[in-house]
Design a protein around this motif. Structure first.
Motif, mmCIF file in Angstrom:
data_model
loop_
_atom_site.group_PDB
_atom_site.id
_atom_site.type_symbol
_atom_site.label_atom_id
_atom_site.label_comp_id
_atom_site.label_asym_id
_atom_site.label_seq_id
_atom_site.Cartn_x
_atom_site.Cartn_y
_atom_site.Cartn_z
ATOM 1 N N ASN A 131 0.834 -1.088 -0.180
ATOM 2 C CA ASN A 131 0.169 -0.061 -0.030
ATOM 3 C C ASN A 131 0.805 1.274 0.028
ATOM 4 O OD1 ASN A 131 0.499 0.533 3.046
ATOM 5 N ND2 ASN A 131 -0.572 -1.185 3.458
ATOM 6 N N SER A 132 0.141 2.260 -0.208
ATOM 7 C CA SER A 132 0.867 3.592 -0.311
ATOM 8 C C SER A 132 1.669 3.890 0.879
ATOM 9 C CB SER A 132 0.140 4.739 -0.623
ATOM 10 O OG SER A 132 -0.945 4.952 0.302
ATOM 11 N N SER A 133 1.419 3.444 2.289
ATOM 12 C CA SER A 133 2.199 3.683 3.525
ATOM 13 C C SER A 133 3.905 2.965 3.204
ATOM 14 C CB SER A 133 1.420 3.353 4.663
ATOM 15 O OG SER A 133 1.332 1.747 4.704
ATOM 16 N N ASP A 134 3.864 2.126 2.442
ATOM 17 C CA ASP A 134 5.000 1.462 2.013
ATOM 18 C C ASP A 134 6.076 2.180 1.207
ATOM 19 O OD1 ASP A 134 4.251 -1.042 3.645
ATOM 20 O OD2 ASP A 134 3.410 -1.956 2.216
ATOM 21 N N LEU A 135 5.562 3.378 0.485
ATOM 22 C CA LEU A 135 6.334 4.239 -0.430
ATOM 23 C C LEU A 135 7.179 4.882 0.396
ATOM 24 C CD1 LEU A 135 3.807 5.205 -2.944
ATOM 25 C CD2 LEU A 135 5.501 3.220 -3.125
ATOM 26 N N LYS A 136 8.416 5.118 0.164
ATOM 27 C CA LYS A 136 9.322 5.711 0.709
ATOM 28 C C LYS A 136 10.081 6.786 -0.070
ATOM 29 C CE LYS A 136 10.636 1.791 3.718
ATOM 30 N NZ LYS A 136 9.761 0.911 3.158
ATOM 31 N N SER A 137 10.226 8.257 0.461
ATOM 32 C CA SER A 137 10.741 8.985 -0.535
ATOM 33 C C SER A 137 12.233 8.826 -0.822
ATOM 34 C CB SER A 137 10.676 10.533 0.151
ATOM 35 O OG SER A 137 9.252 10.828 0.046
ATOM 36 N N VAL A 138 12.639 9.043 -2.063
ATOM 37 C CA VAL A 138 14.072 8.932 -2.160
ATOM 38 C C VAL A 138 14.411 10.229 -2.757
ATOM 39 C CG1 VAL A 138 15.882 7.579 -3.770
ATOM 40 C CG2 VAL A 138 13.787 6.354 -2.851
ATOM 41 N N VAL A 139 15.635 10.862 -2.304
ATOM 42 C CA VAL A 139 16.253 11.889 -2.460
ATOM 43 C C VAL A 139 17.383 11.681 -3.563
ATOM 44 C CG1 VAL A 139 17.585 14.019 -1.959
ATOM 45 C CG2 VAL A 139 15.545 12.951 -0.227
ATOM 46 N N LYS A 140 17.071 12.081 -4.824
ATOM 47 C CA LYS A 140 17.931 11.642 -6.033
ATOM 48 C C LYS A 140 18.298 12.927 -6.827
ATOM 49 C CE LYS A 140 18.423 9.049 -10.146
ATOM 50 N NZ LYS A 140 17.663 8.087 -11.075
ATOM 51 N N PRO A 141 19.534 13.390 -6.448
ATOM 52 C CA PRO A 141 19.889 14.519 -7.290
ATOM 53 C C PRO A 141 19.899 14.422 -8.880
ATOM 54 C CG PRO A 141 21.637 14.174 -5.366
ATOM 55 C CD PRO A 141 20.657 13.118 -5.672
ATOM 56 N N LEU A 142 19.434 15.375 -9.457
ATOM 57 C CA LEU A 142 19.445 15.507 -11.019
ATOM 58 C C LEU A 142 20.348 16.235 -11.662
ATOM 59 C CD1 LEU A 142 15.569 15.108 -11.102
ATOM 60 C CD2 LEU A 142 17.258 13.143 -11.262
ATOM 61 N N GLU A 143 20.704 15.784 -12.933
ATOM 62 C CA GLU A 143 21.501 16.994 -13.849
ATOM 63 C C GLU A 143 20.764 17.764 -14.468
ATOM 64 O OE1 GLU A 143 25.118 16.952 -14.039
ATOM 65 O OE2 GLU A 143 24.815 15.294 -12.453
ATOM 66 N N THR A 144 19.314 17.669 -14.670
ATOM 67 C CA THR A 144 18.500 18.374 -15.294
ATOM 68 C C THR A 144 17.372 18.612 -14.234
ATOM 69 O OG1 THR A 144 17.239 16.574 -16.353
ATOM 70 C CG2 THR A 144 18.997 17.597 -17.682
ATOM 71 N N LEU A 145 16.423 19.756 -14.891
ATOM 72 C CA LEU A 145 15.227 20.136 -14.073
ATOM 73 C C LEU A 145 14.234 19.166 -13.598
ATOM 74 C CD1 LEU A 145 14.274 22.714 -12.904
ATOM 75 C CD2 LEU A 145 12.866 23.312 -15.065
ATOM 76 N N LEU B 76 15.150 24.776 0.734
ATOM 77 C CA LEU B 76 14.168 23.756 1.107
ATOM 78 C C LEU B 76 15.054 22.464 1.141
ATOM 79 C CD1 LEU B 76 11.335 23.107 1.471
ATOM 80 C CD2 LEU B 76 10.999 23.092 -1.140
ATOM 81 N N ILE B 77 15.815 22.542 0.189
ATOM 82 C CA ILE B 77 16.468 21.099 -0.117
ATOM 83 C C ILE B 77 17.130 20.601 1.327
ATOM 84 C CG2 ILE B 77 18.738 21.974 -0.850
ATOM 85 C CD1 ILE B 77 16.994 18.772 -2.171
ATOM 86 N N ASP B 78 17.568 21.902 2.043
ATOM 87 C CA ASP B 78 18.507 21.266 3.487
ATOM 88 C C ASP B 78 17.255 21.138 4.291
ATOM 89 O OD1 ASP B 78 20.775 21.835 2.149
ATOM 90 O OD2 ASP B 78 20.546 23.975 2.342
ATOM 91 N N VAL B 79 16.115 21.490 4.426
ATOM 92 C CA VAL B 79 15.247 21.132 5.381
ATOM 93 C C VAL B 79 13.905 20.685 5.134
ATOM 94 C CG1 VAL B 79 15.989 23.700 6.604
ATOM 95 C CG2 VAL B 79 14.026 23.379 5.109
ATOM 96 N N ILE B 80 13.752 20.022 3.868
ATOM 97 C CA ILE B 80 12.436 19.380 3.733
ATOM 98 C C ILE B 80 12.326 18.094 4.407
ATOM 99 C CG2 ILE B 80 13.793 17.775 1.941
ATOM 100 C CD1 ILE B 80 11.496 18.505 -0.048
ATOM 101 N N GLY B 81 13.204 17.496 5.144
ATOM 102 C CA GLY B 81 12.745 16.604 5.858
ATOM 103 C C GLY B 81 12.283 17.090 7.504
ATOM 104 N N GLU B 82 12.371 18.218 7.929
ATOM 105 C CA GLU B 82 11.972 18.701 8.984
ATOM 106 C C GLU B 82 10.799 18.244 9.628
ATOM 107 O OE1 GLU B 82 12.872 22.716 9.650
ATOM 108 O OE2 GLU B 82 14.918 22.650 9.481
#
Length: 200
Positions: A137-151, A191-197
């Motif tokens: 279910n959706s509660s099993d989804l985990k955010s993954v922070v992955k830097p990108l080269e493009t927008l 935001l990138i530094d505090v998004i997990g607060e």
């Protein structure tokens, strides 16, 4: 003990009776909305003409952010810059981080060059799966922070959050005063530094 309960009961009953018979203030329909007019008719309601700013990009004055990490509003003329697509985005011509400083523009922040999407895919039967295993279910989804080269594909549509501003004389007074953790955050995003607060 019984006397204490009786006293408490009598006090509660007296309080309820006092509240019930208190004078009730009646609020008129004209006092409910921001426009101070009858809510059931549009006869007298005339809105201001929309007058977007006409200063060209680079010559406009930046608008202070409404709160920390708020999407900055567009202070310049946007004529001819819309429609934005993933292949045609004129905003990046000035706001790309590599050239924004030389253009005097606010750079697109790192959060827009980051994917926060879970690495899942659809199985043949249409269910979500990760590494070949079904995601229950959706509660099993985990955010993954992955830097990108493009927008990021989730961030290319600038006008979803950033909007040009109209000069208007008929704007309700705003008493909100933002508080920033540092003065530099009024002009840039962290935001990138505090998004997990606050997220556990």
């Amino acid at each position: 003990m019984k006397l204490g309960k009786l006293t408490l009961s009598l006090f509660t009953a007296a309080l309820i009776a006092t509240i019930s018979f208190a004078e009730t203030k009646i609020i008129k329909d004209e006092s409910i909305g921001l426009r101070k007019d009858n809510l059931y008719t549009e006869d007298k309601v005339v809105s201001d003409e929309t007058k977007y700013k006409t200063d060209p990009a680079g010559a406009s004055t930046k608008i202070e952010r409404a709160f920390e990490n708020a999407p900055p509003m567009i202070p310049h003329d946007v004529e001819g810059m819309f429609i934005i697509t993933s292949d045609n985005n004129q905003c990046t011509a000035c706001h790309d981080p590599a050239i924004a400083a030389s253009m005097g523009a606010t750079p697109i922040p790192k959060s827009h060059y980051t994917s926060f999407r879970e690495a899942v895919e659809l199985s043949k039967d249409g269910n979500l799966q990760r590494d070949g295993k079904a995601v229950a279910n959706s509660s099993d989804l985990k955010s993954v922070v992955k830097p990108l080269e493009t927008l990021s594909n989730a961030r290319f549509n600038c006008s979803a959050c950033h909007a040009p501003q109209s000069d208007s004389a008929n704007v309700p007074k705003n008493n909100f005063t933002p508080e920033f953790r540092s003065t530099e955050l009024n002009g840039k995003s962290n935001l990138i530094d505090v998004i997990g607060e606050g997220v556990k």
